[in-house]
Design an enzyme around this catalytic site. Structure first.
Site, PDB file in Angstrom:
ATOM      1  N   HIS A  12       3.455  -4.545   6.406  1.00  0.00           N
ATOM      2  CA  HIS A  12       3.622  -3.078   6.378  1.00  0.00           C
ATOM      3  C   HIS A  12       4.142  -2.695   4.991  1.00  0.00           C
ATOM      4  O   HIS A  12       5.309  -2.882   4.682  1.00  0.00           O
ATOM      5  CB  HIS A  12       4.632  -2.653   7.459  1.00  0.00           C
ATOM      6  CG  HIS A  12       4.817  -1.170   7.571  1.00  0.00           C
ATOM      7  ND1 HIS A  12       4.822  -0.518   8.788  1.00  0.00           N
ATOM      8  CD2 HIS A  12       5.017  -0.211   6.637  1.00  0.00           C
ATOM      9  CE1 HIS A  12       5.022   0.770   8.590  1.00  0.00           C
ATOM     10  NE2 HIS A  12       5.141   0.989   7.285  1.00  0.00           N
ATOM     11  N   HIS A  14       3.767   0.198   1.522  1.00  0.00           N
ATOM     12  CA  HIS A  14       3.249   1.439   0.936  1.00  0.00           C
ATOM     13  C   HIS A  14       2.973   1.203  -0.545  1.00  0.00           C
ATOM     14  O   HIS A  14       3.898   0.914  -1.309  1.00  0.00           O
ATOM     15  CB  HIS A  14       4.263   2.571   1.101  1.00  0.00           C
ATOM     16  CG  HIS A  14       4.489   2.933   2.532  1.00  0.00           C
ATOM     17  ND1 HIS A  14       3.770   3.905   3.178  1.00  0.00           N
ATOM     18  CD2 HIS A  14       5.331   2.413   3.463  1.00  0.00           C
ATOM     19  CE1 HIS A  14       4.170   3.985   4.442  1.00  0.00           C
ATOM     20  NE2 HIS A  14       5.116   3.081   4.643  1.00  0.00           N
ATOM     21  N   ARG A  16       0.932   3.550  -2.365  1.00  0.00           N
ATOM     22  CA  ARG A  16       0.645   4.847  -3.007  1.00  0.00           C
ATOM     23  C   ARG A  16      -0.667   4.779  -3.796  1.00  0.00           C
ATOM     24  O   ARG A  16      -1.497   3.906  -3.555  1.00  0.00           O
ATOM     25  CB  ARG A  16       1.786   5.304  -3.929  1.00  0.00           C
ATOM     26  CG  ARG A  16       3.196   5.149  -3.380  1.00  0.00           C
ATOM     27  CD  ARG A  16       3.450   5.912  -2.122  1.00  0.00           C
ATOM     28  NE  ARG A  16       4.863   5.940  -1.791  1.00  0.00           N
ATOM     29  CZ  ARG A  16       5.346   6.143  -0.570  1.00  0.00           C
ATOM     30  NH1 ARG A  16       4.536   6.307   0.458  1.00  0.00           N
ATOM     31  NH2 ARG A  16       6.632   6.162  -0.344  1.00  0.00           N
ATOM     32  N   ASN A  40      -0.829   6.557   4.596  1.00  0.00           N
ATOM     33  CA  ASN A  40      -0.264   7.920   4.589  1.00  0.00           C
ATOM     34  C   ASN A  40      -0.248   8.511   3.180  1.00  0.00           C
ATOM     35  O   ASN A  40       0.783   8.812   2.615  1.00  0.00           O
ATOM     36  CB  ASN A  40       1.149   7.943   5.204  1.00  0.00           C
ATOM     37  CG  ASN A  40       2.154   7.075   4.462  1.00  0.00           C
ATOM     38  OD1 ASN A  40       1.798   6.064   3.868  1.00  0.00           O
ATOM     39  ND2 ASN A  40       3.417   7.468   4.482  1.00  0.00           N
ATOM     40  N   LYS A  94      -3.532   3.230  11.985  1.00  0.00           N
ATOM     41  CA  LYS A  94      -2.103   3.551  12.043  1.00  0.00           C
ATOM     42  C   LYS A  94      -1.902   4.938  12.633  1.00  0.00           C
ATOM     43  O   LYS A  94      -2.408   5.935  12.101  1.00  0.00           O
ATOM     44  CB  LYS A  94      -1.519   3.491  10.627  1.00  0.00           C
ATOM     45  CG  LYS A  94      -0.064   3.932  10.502  1.00  0.00           C
ATOM     46  CD  LYS A  94       0.907   2.850  10.931  1.00  0.00           C
ATOM     47  CE  LYS A  94       2.355   3.336  10.980  1.00  0.00           C
ATOM     48  NZ  LYS A  94       2.999   3.400   9.668  1.00  0.00           N
ATOM     49  N   HIS A 131       3.812   4.211  14.252  1.00  0.00           N
ATOM     50  CA  HIS A 131       5.137   4.675  13.834  1.00  0.00           C
ATOM     51  C   HIS A 131       5.749   5.292  15.086  1.00  0.00           C
ATOM     52  O   HIS A 131       5.454   6.442  15.423  1.00  0.00           O
ATOM     53  CB  HIS A 131       5.042   5.693  12.696  1.00  0.00           C
ATOM     54  CG  HIS A 131       6.390   6.130  12.199  1.00  0.00           C
ATOM     55  ND1 HIS A 131       6.801   5.941  10.902  1.00  0.00           N
ATOM     56  CD2 HIS A 131       7.434   6.703  12.842  1.00  0.00           C
ATOM     57  CE1 HIS A 131       8.045   6.389  10.753  1.00  0.00           C
ATOM     58  NE2 HIS A 131       8.451   6.864  11.930  1.00  0.00           N
ATOM     59  N   HIS A 165       8.034  -1.317  12.199  1.00  0.00           N
ATOM     60  CA  HIS A 165       9.427  -1.210  11.736  1.00  0.00           C
ATOM     61  C   HIS A 165      10.409  -0.865  12.850  1.00  0.00           C
ATOM     62  O   HIS A 165      11.042   0.193  12.828  1.00  0.00           O
ATOM     63  CB  HIS A 165       9.569  -0.232  10.563  1.00  0.00           C
ATOM     64  CG  HIS A 165       8.802   1.066  10.696  1.00  0.00           C
ATOM     65  ND1 HIS A 165       8.923   1.890  11.780  1.00  0.00           N
ATOM     66  CD2 HIS A 165       7.925   1.667   9.863  1.00  0.00           C
ATOM     67  CE1 HIS A 165       8.143   2.933  11.612  1.00  0.00           C
ATOM     68  NE2 HIS A 165       7.529   2.821  10.452  1.00  0.00           N
ATOM     69  N   ASP A 237       7.928  -2.347   4.888  1.00  0.00           N
ATOM     70  CA  ASP A 237       7.943  -0.880   4.813  1.00  0.00           C
ATOM     71  C   ASP A 237       8.490  -0.438   3.459  1.00  0.00           C
ATOM     72  O   ASP A 237       9.085   0.640   3.341  1.00  0.00           O
ATOM     73  CB  ASP A 237       8.755  -0.258   5.959  1.00  0.00           C
ATOM     74  CG  ASP A 237       8.411   1.229   6.139  1.00  0.00           C
ATOM     75  OD1 ASP A 237       7.406   1.683   5.569  1.00  0.00           O
ATOM     76  OD2 ASP A 237       9.172   1.923   6.841  1.00  0.00           O
ATOM     77  N   HIS A 241       9.583   5.737  -4.074  1.00  0.00           N
ATOM     78  CA  HIS A 241       9.603   7.146  -4.466  1.00  0.00           C
ATOM     79  C   HIS A 241      10.232   7.185  -5.855  1.00  0.00           C
ATOM     80  O   HIS A 241      11.171   6.424  -6.129  1.00  0.00           O
ATOM     81  CB  HIS A 241      10.466   7.979  -3.522  1.00  0.00           C
ATOM     82  CG  HIS A 241       9.899   8.112  -2.137  1.00  0.00           C
ATOM     83  ND1 HIS A 241       8.956   9.065  -1.800  1.00  0.00           N
ATOM     84  CD2 HIS A 241      10.125   7.402  -1.006  1.00  0.00           C
ATOM     85  CE1 HIS A 241       8.646   8.945  -0.521  1.00  0.00           C
ATOM     86  NE2 HIS A 241       9.334   7.940  -0.010  1.00  0.00           N
ATOM     87  N   ALA A 253      12.401   9.861   2.245  1.00  0.00           N
ATOM     88  CA  ALA A 253      12.690   8.664   3.046  1.00  0.00           C
ATOM     89  C   ALA A 253      11.912   7.470   2.503  1.00  0.00           C
ATOM     90  O   ALA A 253      10.712   7.576   2.256  1.00  0.00           O
ATOM     91  CB  ALA A 253      12.315   8.905   4.501  1.00  0.00           C
TER      92      ALA A 253
HETATM   93  O1  DOR Z   1      11.057   5.718   5.117  1.00  0.00           O
HETATM   94  C1  DOR Z   1       9.840   5.795   5.218  1.00  0.00           C
HETATM   95  N1  DOR Z   1       9.068   6.010   4.135  1.00  0.00           N
HETATM   96  N2  DOR Z   1       9.283   5.683   6.423  1.00  0.00           N
HETATM   97  C2  DOR Z   1       7.977   5.907   6.623  1.00  0.00           C
HETATM   98  O2  DOR Z   1       7.541   5.824   7.739  1.00  0.00           O
HETATM   99  C3  DOR Z   1       7.112   6.318   5.494  1.00  0.00           C
HETATM  100  C4  DOR Z   1       7.672   5.891   4.221  1.00  0.00           C
HETATM  101  C5  DOR Z   1       7.001   6.538   3.017  1.00  0.00           C
HETATM  102  O3  DOR Z   1       5.765   6.612   3.008  1.00  0.00           O
HETATM  103  O4  DOR Z   1       7.697   6.938   2.100  1.00  0.00           O
HETATM  104 ZN    ZN Z   2       5.873   2.714   6.509  1.00  0.00          ZN
END
Ligand code: DOR
Ligand code: ZN
Length: 335
Positions: A12, A14, A16, A40, A94, A131, A165, A237, A241, A253
């Site tokens: 899992h 991310h 980007r 996402n 997902k 999720h 998660h 996860d 950012h 988050a």
């Molecule tokens: O904390 C998180 N950040 N939880 C998620 O489910 C998505 C993720 C994000 O894409 O930043």
């Molecule tokens: Zn995630």
């Protein structure tokens, strides 16, 4: 004594797009042999044409690293005509309930609306990644979702369902109750509780969704991770950012752990005398559950005590400045 892992997987992650992808994807690809890439994005990855372009962008960024991106589609109503031909190109679909986390506005509003898609997925053997949070009170969101997991597990007994998660004791208990339920767990949920996030000064770089819970939840998660419960997989996860979106009013988050997740897992498992189970937790369980054969990659760890950088580009990792017990040695280099 060095320690090694064979083809570790992050089930899992991310990545980007654009510059962020170029920054973070190689950091995962150095130490992992593969990972499940979350869809996402804005707009979400919910068409095969978009997924193929995204996969190409990832492959370009990680060239030479022997890393297999396992691509996931973003849930909407799909027809059998759409899914059957692409089933082998995707690891799963997902499901984001609408509004529960970053870029989930186009998620599912009523889960009953996708029953037909879930039946197709069950028939043609496409896993469902979830999720699992409601939009209720923040500490109860995962607990409130448990009844939805139960309904899905019963209604679609041949559908492989991954509770992503997990953060609660209740979710842990579900693993032994339903044959078709599996789970991923992050590094941060094995080591922190809500106290670490908001108990002292607010710690934005430990803030993620689902938020860390109570000590007894962490204990239940750690217990099944350390014994490498056969239905549990590591999924970081890791969610980068830019620092401007974390250290501000309205903190995004996501905890960024990818570059040091494995090193910290080695330390955690060593501290609990469970190093012999780490291979199953970070690779073998996932290979069996998803029936995948990732690229072969041996990752060697040595006790050299490097310090976690303050930043990778403009992304602050978990625990900047902390000394690592173990470092990764890749192709003759200490990294
Ligand atoms: O904390 C998180 N950040 N939880 C998620 O489910 C998505 C993720 C994000 O894409 O930043
Ligand atoms: Zn995630």
């Amino acid at each position: 004594m060095p320690f090694s892992l064979s083809s570790p997987l992050d089930m899992h992650i991310h990545f980007r797009e654009g510059d962020m992808l170029k920054l973070v994807a190689p950091l995962s690809a150095k130490t992992f042999a593969g990972g499940v890439i979350m869809p996402n994005l804005v707009p979400p990855v919910d068409h095969i044409s978009r997924l193929i372009i995204y996969e190409e962008e990832i492959n370009k960024a990680i060239i030479g690293h022997g890393f297999q991106p396992y691509m996931a589609l973003f849930m909407r109503s799909y027809t059998e005509e759409e899914l059957a031909p692409i089933k082998d190109r995707i690891i799963g679909i997902k499901l984001y309930p609408a509004g529960v986390t970053t870029h989930s506005d186009q998620g599912i509003k009523r889960i009953e609306d996708i029953n037909r898609t879930l039946a197709i997925m069950q028939d043609i053997d496409i896993p469902l990644l979830v999720h699992g949070e409601t939009t209720g009170f923040v500490m109860d969101r995962e607990r409130e979702f448990i009844s939805i997991y139960e309904r899905l597990a019963r209604q679609f007994p041949r559908l492989t369902i991954i509770m992503e998660h997990i953060t609660t004791k209740e979710a842990v208990d579900m693993l032994d109750r339903y044959e078709n339920l599996h789970a991923t767990v992050t590094l941060q949920h094995l080591i922190i509780t809500l106290d670490d996030v908001v108990g002292g000064l607010l710690a934005p770089h430990l803030f993620c969704k689902p938020i860390a819970k109570r000590p007894e939840d962490r204990a239940a998660l750690l217990h099944i991770a350390l014994k490498a419960h056969p239905k549990l997989m590591f999924g970081s996860d890791s969610a980068p950012h830019p620092v401007s979106k974390k250290e501000c009013c309205g903190c995004a988050a996501g905890v960024f752990t990818a570059p040091i997740a494995l090193q910290m897992l080695v330390e955690l498992f060593e501290d609990h005398d469970a190093l012999e189970n780490l291979q199953a937790f970070v690779s073998d369980n996932a290979k069996r559950i998803y029936e995948i054969t990732p690229p072969e990659k041996t990752v060697v760890f040595e006790k050299t005590g490097d310090v976690i950088p303050d930043k990778y580009g403009d992304v602050v990792p978990i625990y900047p400045g902390r000394k690592l017990a173990w470092n990764v040695k890749v192709e003759g280099e200490i990294w």
